[in-house]
Design a protein around this motif. Sequence first.
Motif, PDB file in Angstrom:
ATOM      1  N   PHE A 141       0.839  -1.190   0.000  1.00 38.62           N
ATOM      2  CA  PHE A 141       0.000   0.000   0.000  1.00 38.62           C
ATOM      3  C   PHE A 141       0.881   1.250   0.000  1.00 38.62           C
ATOM      4  CE2 PHE A 141      -2.958  -3.137   1.737  1.00 38.62           C
ATOM      5  CZ  PHE A 141      -4.106  -2.844   1.005  1.00 38.62           C
ATOM      6  N   HIS A 142       0.500   2.207  -0.808  1.00 38.63           N
ATOM      7  CA  HIS A 142       1.250   3.451  -0.869  1.00 38.63           C
ATOM      8  C   HIS A 142       0.286   4.571  -1.253  1.00 38.63           C
ATOM      9  CE1 HIS A 142       1.255   1.828  -4.974  1.00 38.63           C
ATOM     10  NE2 HIS A 142       1.281   3.091  -5.389  1.00 38.63           N
ATOM     11  N   GLY A 143       0.648   5.770  -0.879  1.00 39.73           N
ATOM     12  CA  GLY A 143      -0.215   6.906  -1.197  1.00 39.73           C
ATOM     13  C   GLY A 143       0.462   8.208  -0.853  1.00 39.73           C
ATOM     14  N   ASP A 144      -0.191   9.295  -1.203  1.00 37.06           N
ATOM     15  CA  ASP A 144       0.331  10.618  -0.886  1.00 37.06           C
ATOM     16  C   ASP A 144      -0.823  11.605  -0.881  1.00 37.06           C
ATOM     17  OD1 ASP A 144       0.193  12.206  -3.602  1.00 37.06           O
ATOM     18  OD2 ASP A 144       1.055  10.274  -4.132  1.00 37.06           O
ATOM     19  N   GLY A 145      -0.595  12.754  -0.316  1.00 39.65           N
ATOM     20  CA  GLY A 145      -1.587  13.815  -0.287  1.00 39.65           C
ATOM     21  C   GLY A 145      -0.898  15.166  -0.386  1.00 39.65           C
ATOM     22  N   PHE A 146      -1.622  16.159  -0.816  1.00 35.97           N
ATOM     23  CA  PHE A 146      -1.038  17.488  -0.946  1.00 35.97           C
ATOM     24  C   PHE A 146      -2.130  18.535  -0.793  1.00 35.97           C
ATOM     25  CE2 PHE A 146      -2.599  16.644  -5.180  1.00 35.97           C
ATOM     26  CZ  PHE A 146      -3.053  17.867  -5.624  1.00 35.97           C
ATOM     27  N   VAL A 147      -1.721  19.725  -0.407  1.00 33.34           N
ATOM     28  CA  VAL A 147      -2.621  20.862  -0.364  1.00 33.34           C
ATOM     29  C   VAL A 147      -1.783  22.105  -0.647  1.00 33.34           C
ATOM     30  CG1 VAL A 147      -2.353  21.116   2.135  1.00 33.34           C
ATOM     31  CG2 VAL A 147      -4.316  22.158   0.986  1.00 33.34           C
ATOM     32  N   TRP A 148      -2.311  22.965  -1.503  1.00 30.40           N
ATOM     33  CA  TRP A 148      -1.635  24.207  -1.886  1.00 30.40           C
ATOM     34  C   TRP A 148      -2.624  25.335  -1.666  1.00 30.40           C
ATOM     35  CZ3 TRP A 148      -1.712  28.379  -5.204  1.00 30.40           C
ATOM     36  CH2 TRP A 148      -0.497  29.005  -5.476  1.00 30.40           C
ATOM     37  N   ILE A 149      -2.254  26.319  -0.834  1.00 35.38           N
ATOM     38  CA  ILE A 149      -3.201  27.349  -0.414  1.00 35.38           C
ATOM     39  C   ILE A 149      -2.650  28.734  -0.732  1.00 35.38           C
ATOM     40  CG2 ILE A 149      -4.418  28.363   1.543  1.00 35.38           C
ATOM     41  CD1 ILE A 149      -4.312  25.662   2.906  1.00 35.38           C
TER      42      ILE A 149
END
Length: 460
Positions: A141-149
């Motif tokens: 299992f692998h994943g990532d997340g991001f947020v740009w504000i």
Amino acid sequence: ETVTVSAADDITATTSSTTGQLISKDVIERIPLVQRDVFQLALLSPGVIPQDGNINSIDSGRDQVSIFSINGAQQGTIYYLLDGSPLTIGENNQGVVIPALEPPMDSIEEFRMELNTTPASVQTGAAGVISLVSKSGTDTFHGDGFVWIRPDGLAANNYFNKLNGVPLPDFHRYQFGGSVGGPIKKDKFFFFADYEGTKQASASQLTTTVPTAAEKTGDFSGDSGVTIYDPNNFGTDCPDGAPSPCPQPVPNNTVASINPVAQKYLQYWPAPTSAGVGKYHTNNFFAAGSHPETDNRFDIRLDDNISDAQHLFGRVSIHRESDNSPNFFHNDFYGPGTAFDHDANVLIGYDWTMSSNTVLQLRASATRHYEDSEPQGQLGFDMTTLGFSSSLASSSVLPGIPYMSFNSGGGCGGLYAGGVCGLGTAPYAVFKFAVTNYDFSATLNKVDRKSTRLNSSHIT
């Protein structure tokens, strides 16, 4: 005798006649793509030039990548592939092709730019090919997340807003998303999913010319140096050089009788915000507004390792985009536009490694692109309320507000427009475009000393 051992790739390609550049996911993740538009990676390839030659002027969007020129070839001739299946659709107006959707950056495993001598399996005379490969799940299992504000509070008001005493409207950009993948059945069945969302509001301004309160009643007596002529009253008292007879001036520069239809339109022009410039009080209206946009993209992919030699996979990609232009007059007669795109690509692929030098690839896909733009609050309008005849209203295929154009010497919508905004449903304000492409291809790759590729069938 000298034997040289090197881990570097051989600079001579012995199994392909094409030339291009391959960009892996490790490079994609490290390149600062401000708008996360994977198609801008094409600019890393030699010979790829933007429309005006200025890389810094290129905006994000599938229409923009289509105006790249490759090695001096005609613009609009780039072909697009995703997982070996076409992602290309015909643009509605310009006689060029564009990608049906923009895949999220987190969904791309590799990006390849074919610069010339495109493979026979593509079956196109395109100047180049952008070929994308989507990510798949693995045994872990692998994943990532991001947020740009970029919130409103970090944006400064611009010079023209300050000059007119107008506060900065909503001006922000939020971009967020992520991906996750892993096994459903270890060593056998895998999944991968991703999502990317964008919520943005851009600041816009309008400088234009509107009639004063007195002019709306027909009174131009206060406009020094301006003479109003009656087109229905001809006489011989004409200015020097003018043909005779000619239209005669209106007494006292005041129009005594205004057409009742025109009278109803006049109320939808806003009041001036300044005195304007010159005897025609040019640019006497300024307004600022916000241009909101929403973008949502996601993919789901399933992979099945049928055997060591056979691989089956399927993918669904969805792209939804909407935006609204600001209503500077705050009424329906100005007609700010609203637009949305609904795009989808569905693919089933099968790969069979028949031998150490022979691979069979089967692809079946469907691509759907639909876009709709129309003015806000105008469709279905009853034009008889303005004084138009019922016979004209009944003959209208798409009822709207009859367009009155007053533009002279400038457009309506720019900072230095100088023209007069028209009122009503403008030509081409309503636009609907849909296209659906189905594609099936069977490609047999056999690599030997002569490097052979056979494309047995390709149906679109």
